[in-house]
Motif scaffolding. Structure first.
Motif, PDB file in Angstrom:
ATOM      1  N   LEU A  50       0.839  -1.194   0.000  1.00 50.31           N
ATOM      2  CA  LEU A  50       0.000   0.000   0.000  1.00 50.31           C
ATOM      3  C   LEU A  50       0.878   1.250   0.000  1.00 50.31           C
ATOM      4  CD1 LEU A  50       0.031   1.230   3.176  1.00 50.31           C
ATOM      5  CD2 LEU A  50      -1.325  -0.837   3.527  1.00 50.31           C
ATOM      6  N   GLU A  51       0.322   2.329  -0.508  1.00 49.95           N
ATOM      7  CA  GLU A  51       1.052   3.594  -0.532  1.00 49.95           C
ATOM      8  C   GLU A  51       0.185   4.703   0.044  1.00 49.95           C
ATOM      9  OE1 GLU A  51       3.882   6.302  -3.473  1.00 49.95           O
ATOM     10  OE2 GLU A  51       3.361   4.229  -3.976  1.00 49.95           O
ATOM     11  N   LEU A  52       0.709   5.308   1.094  1.00 47.99           N
ATOM     12  CA  LEU A  52       0.069   6.460   1.725  1.00 47.99           C
ATOM     13  C   LEU A  52       0.575   7.730   1.054  1.00 47.99           C
ATOM     14  CD1 LEU A  52       0.529   5.298   5.394  1.00 47.99           C
ATOM     15  CD2 LEU A  52      -1.689   5.947   4.456  1.00 47.99           C
ATOM     16  N   CYS A  53      -0.359   8.624   0.726  1.00 47.78           N
ATOM     17  CA  CYS A  53      -0.008   9.844   0.021  1.00 47.78           C
ATOM     18  C   CYS A  53      -0.460  11.065   0.818  1.00 47.78           C
ATOM     19  CB  CYS A  53      -0.651   9.868  -1.363  1.00 47.78           C
ATOM     20  SG  CYS A  53      -0.068   8.537  -2.452  1.00 47.78           S
ATOM     21  N   SER A  54       0.282  12.157   0.659  1.00 45.64           N
ATOM     22  CA  SER A  54      -0.008  13.386   1.404  1.00 45.64           C
ATOM     23  C   SER A  54      -0.942  14.319   0.662  1.00 45.64           C
ATOM     24  CB  SER A  54       1.297  14.125   1.724  1.00 45.64           C
ATOM     25  OG  SER A  54       1.983  14.469   0.532  1.00 45.64           O
ATOM     26  N   GLY A  55      -1.259  14.010  -0.599  1.00 46.72           N
ATOM     27  CA  GLY A  55      -2.177  14.846  -1.381  1.00 46.72           C
ATOM     28  C   GLY A  55      -1.456  15.943  -2.141  1.00 46.72           C
ATOM     29  N   THR A  56      -2.106  16.404  -3.195  1.00 46.14           N
ATOM     30  CA  THR A  56      -1.539  17.486  -4.010  1.00 46.14           C
ATOM     31  C   THR A  56      -2.405  18.740  -4.003  1.00 46.14           C
ATOM     32  OG1 THR A  56      -2.637  16.714  -6.027  1.00 46.14           O
ATOM     33  CG2 THR A  56      -0.459  15.800  -5.546  1.00 46.14           C
ATOM     34  N   ALA A  57      -3.635  18.643  -3.464  1.00 47.55           N
ATOM     35  CA  ALA A  57      -4.573  19.780  -3.409  1.00 47.55           C
ATOM     36  C   ALA A  57      -4.862  20.337  -4.801  1.00 47.55           C
ATOM     37  CB  ALA A  57      -4.043  20.873  -2.486  1.00 47.55           C
ATOM     38  N   ASP A  58      -4.848  19.464  -5.828  1.00 45.56           N
ATOM     39  CA  ASP A  58      -5.110  19.941  -7.180  1.00 45.56           C
ATOM     40  C   ASP A  58      -6.573  19.804  -7.575  1.00 45.56           C
ATOM     41  OD1 ASP A  58      -5.377  17.220  -7.525  1.00 45.56           O
ATOM     42  OD2 ASP A  58      -3.903  17.050  -9.141  1.00 45.56           O
ATOM     43  N   LYS A  96      -5.678  12.900  -4.183  1.00 47.65           N
ATOM     44  CA  LYS A  96      -6.216  12.828  -2.828  1.00 47.65           C
ATOM     45  C   LYS A  96      -5.163  12.297  -1.848  1.00 47.65           C
ATOM     46  CE  LYS A  96     -11.118  11.930  -3.894  1.00 47.65           C
ATOM     47  NZ  LYS A  96     -12.223  10.970  -3.688  1.00 47.65           N
ATOM     48  N   TRP A  97      -5.210  12.792  -0.616  1.00 48.78           N
ATOM     49  CA  TRP A  97      -4.416  12.144   0.414  1.00 48.78           C
ATOM     50  C   TRP A  97      -5.151  10.884   0.906  1.00 48.78           C
ATOM     51  CZ3 TRP A  97      -7.588  12.004   4.523  1.00 48.78           C
ATOM     52  CH2 TRP A  97      -8.394  13.097   4.817  1.00 48.78           C
ATOM     53  N   GLY A  98      -4.406   9.997   1.530  1.00 47.73           N
ATOM     54  CA  GLY A  98      -4.953   8.726   1.997  1.00 47.73           C
ATOM     55  C   GLY A  98      -4.169   7.572   1.388  1.00 47.73           C
ATOM     56  N   ILE A  99      -4.766   6.388   1.376  1.00 48.45           N
ATOM     57  CA  ILE A  99      -4.145   5.231   0.715  1.00 48.45           C
ATOM     58  C   ILE A  99      -4.566   5.273  -0.749  1.00 48.45           C
ATOM     59  CG2 ILE A  99      -3.967   2.731   0.606  1.00 48.45           C
ATOM     60  CD1 ILE A  99      -4.755   2.609   3.545  1.00 48.45           C
ATOM     61  N   ARG A 100      -3.605   5.523  -1.639  1.00 47.21           N
ATOM     62  CA  ARG A 100      -3.949   5.628  -3.065  1.00 47.21           C
ATOM     63  C   ARG A 100      -3.492   4.407  -3.863  1.00 47.21           C
ATOM     64  NH1 ARG A 100      -2.489  11.059  -3.906  1.00 47.21           N
ATOM     65  NH2 ARG A 100      -1.016  10.522  -5.543  1.00 47.21           N
ATOM     66  N   ILE A 153      -8.479   5.524  -0.223  1.00 48.84           N
ATOM     67  CA  ILE A 153      -9.106   4.987   0.976  1.00 48.84           C
ATOM     68  C   ILE A 153      -8.760   5.911   2.131  1.00 48.84           C
ATOM     69  CG2 ILE A 153      -9.062   3.066   2.621  1.00 48.84           C
ATOM     70  CD1 ILE A 153      -8.338   1.243   0.251  1.00 48.84           C
ATOM     71  N   GLY A 154      -9.765   6.297   2.914  1.00 49.10           N
ATOM     72  CA  GLY A 154      -9.469   7.013   4.153  1.00 49.10           C
ATOM     73  C   GLY A 154      -9.807   8.478   4.186  1.00 49.10           C
ATOM     74  N   GLY A 155     -10.314   9.033   3.093  1.00 45.72           N
ATOM     75  CA  GLY A 155     -10.681  10.442   3.128  1.00 45.72           C
ATOM     76  C   GLY A 155     -11.934  10.684   3.956  1.00 45.72           C
ATOM     77  N   PHE A 156     -12.086  11.914   4.451  1.00 49.13           N
ATOM     78  CA  PHE A 156     -13.367  12.259   5.068  1.00 49.13           C
ATOM     79  C   PHE A 156     -13.918  13.494   4.361  1.00 49.13           C
ATOM     80  CE2 PHE A 156     -10.665  15.061   7.523  1.00 49.13           C
ATOM     81  CZ  PHE A 156     -11.462  16.139   7.869  1.00 49.13           C
ATOM     82  N   TYR A 157     -15.243  13.593   4.334  1.00 49.80           N
ATOM     83  CA  TYR A 157     -15.906  14.534   3.437  1.00 49.80           C
ATOM     84  C   TYR A 157     -16.922  15.405   4.172  1.00 49.80           C
ATOM     85  CZ  TYR A 157     -13.523  11.638   0.077  1.00 49.80           C
ATOM     86  OH  TYR A 157     -12.542  10.976  -0.612  1.00 49.80           O
TER      87      TYR A 157
END
Length: 476
Positions: free
Chosen positions: A126-134, A140-144, A163-167
């Motif tokens: 799995l890869e956790l990402c910090s997001g790009t805010a684009d 998206k941040w989360g598990i991409r 996976i893991g975002g909140f809205y």
């Protein structure tokens, strides 16, 4: 005495309790330790199971004075199918001889430009990402990236969701559809990282939208991963807030969304189930109301001479069902600038009362269905809203794989989408009209694999093995 225990001066019973006698397989256990009444070297510990076999462990949250260990927690994996068991922790004033390093969780080379950690946990890659805010699902941040190694397939095609975002309540038309995973980045902090256990903290601030009650809100998400087990955990903490969504009060409740992509004409999951059976309403009337509003605006796009609306119209194409949910609702997103804030508010003034009326004051409100396993793609708008559950699963009837969730609080309503046209699948803790239903501070357990009985897996998540350090016994 075994040579590895030659320096041990005392031992402590680790008492494991499994009152429901569930079958535990590679269950992660964390036991709190206290050695303030002893002189224990931090490198002296050796853990053996009830068959006197040495087993790997990891110390976390350590408090020490030099080499003297005062407090910590110990992480290890347990196989157990009986009511009680005793493991033993040996310790002393000198380091224990080591037979070799335990490999465990491995860090891999990152593949995403905003990648923070790519892990081989033994069970997952799995890869956790910090997001790009684009503003796109690809940033998206989360598990991409999410793959069960035995299956060898990324459940998020092209890393185009997470996976893991909140809205909610931020991602609502009333707030100008602020999408925290797409519109902000997170600071990623390593709290613990070792061969058996990794804990990371995602910290961020939700960008301000139109709702004054939701401005300046900070959040923190704690992620926990374990070696060679399907389980992983997360906890959501958000600054206190009180607002309304769909005209209904919302106090410190959020929508968490786990989203999967497989490409058009396919679905990662083909059915949905709640523990013991699924009570649900079907169809998404709110989506229809919003889509009607979008169609009306786009019909007059040429007359408005707005390049933003024209570009948006061209990007949508002819078939709305074949574009992702996030992409479609950008029209009402204040960050996109397609419509101005006042224009959005005017549309919402009509949409909210109408959607509330159609959902909560119509025959649909009382039309509650029941099924053991629900074919979501066959429902209107490929959407169902299950009721009152904390143990749920999405299953692939062809492969036998399932994603199982346990939430530490009961969720009053979920939104489940399994859309064959676009290949988008969603597990969301919100009811109709985007109303959030998961209390902040909740912990979510998740597991993906081929389970003989997904409900038994959820039971184990709900009732972890209880473990305690017992009284020390002097050996020398």
């Amino acid at each position: 005495m075994n040579s590895i225990l030659s320096n041990a001066t005392c031992k402590f019973q680790i008492m494991l309790n499994n009152p429901d006698r569930l079958v535990r397989k590679k269950e992660p256990v964390i036991t709190k330790l206290n050695f303030t009444d002893y002189r224990i070297h931090r490198d002296s510990l050796v853990l053996v199971d009830d068959k006197e076999r040495e087993i790997p462990f990891q110390l976390i949250d350590v408090r020490a004075e030099g080499d003297r260990l005062l407090e910590a927690s110990i992480v290890y994996l347990v196989d157990m199918d009986k009511l009680v068991a005793s493991y033993w922790l040996y310790a002393g004033e000198e380091p224990a001889p080591r037979t070799g390093d335990f490999k465990g969780i491995e860090k891999l080379a990152l593949t995403q430009k905003d990648g923070f950690r790519r892990l081989d946990t033994g069970h997952y890659i799995l890869e956790l990402c910090s997001g790009t805010a684009d503003g796109t699902s690809y940033g998206k941040w989360g598990i991409r990236y999410f793959e069960a190694k035995a299956e060898g397939k990324n459940l998020i095609k092209d890393c185009s969701n997470a996976i893991g975002g909140f809205y909610g309540p931020f991602f609502t038309p009333k707030n100008g559809l602020i999408n925290p995973p797409e519109h902000t980045t997170v600071d990623c902090v390593v709290e613990e990282e070792g061969p058996l256990y990794c804990r990371y903290l995602f910290k961020g601030t939700v960008p301000d939208g139109l709702d004054e009650n939701l401005k300046g809100k900070k959040f923190a998400i704690t992620w926990e991963f374990f070696y060679n087990t399907p389980w992983f955990r997360r906890k959501y903490d958000v600054d206190d807030f009180s607002t309304t969504v769909d005209g209904i009060p919302v106090v410190n409740k959020i929508t968490v969304g786990d989203e999967f992509e497989s490409g058009q004409g396919d679905r990662v999951f083909t059915s949905f189930a709640c523990y013991g059976g699924t009570y649900y309403r079907e169809g998404d009337l709110y989506a229809n109301i919003l889509s009607e509003g979008v169609h009306k605006l786009l019909e007059h796009a040429d007359e408005q001479n707005s390049p933003n609306i024209q570009r948006y119209k061209e990007s949508i194409g002819e078939d709305i069902n074949k574009v992702s949910w996030d992409f479609f609702w950008r029209l009402f997103c204040v960050k996109e600038g397609i419509l101005g804030a006042e224009e959005i508010k005017r549309h919402i003034a009509d949409i909210i009362p109408e959607s509330h009326k159609q959902v909560h004051r119509s025959e649909r409100n009382e039309n509650v269905k029941f099924g053991k396993f629900v074919d979501v793609n066959a429902a209107p708008e490929q959407t169902i809203f299950p009721m009152s559950a904390n143990k749920t699963a999405e299953l692939n009837d062809r492969t036998g794989y399932a994603m199982v969730w346990y939430t530490s609080n009961v969720v009053s309503r979920y939104q489940i989408v399994q859309r064959n046209d676009s290949g988008w699948v969603n597990w969301g803790t919100n009811g109709e009209n985007e109303h959030p239903e998961l209390p902040t501070g909740s912990v979510i357990y998740s597991a993906y694999g081929q389970f003989d009985d997904w409900e038994a897996e959820a039971d184990a998540m709900e009732k972890n093995i209880d473990s305690k350090q017992g009284l020390g016994q002097m050996l020398k």
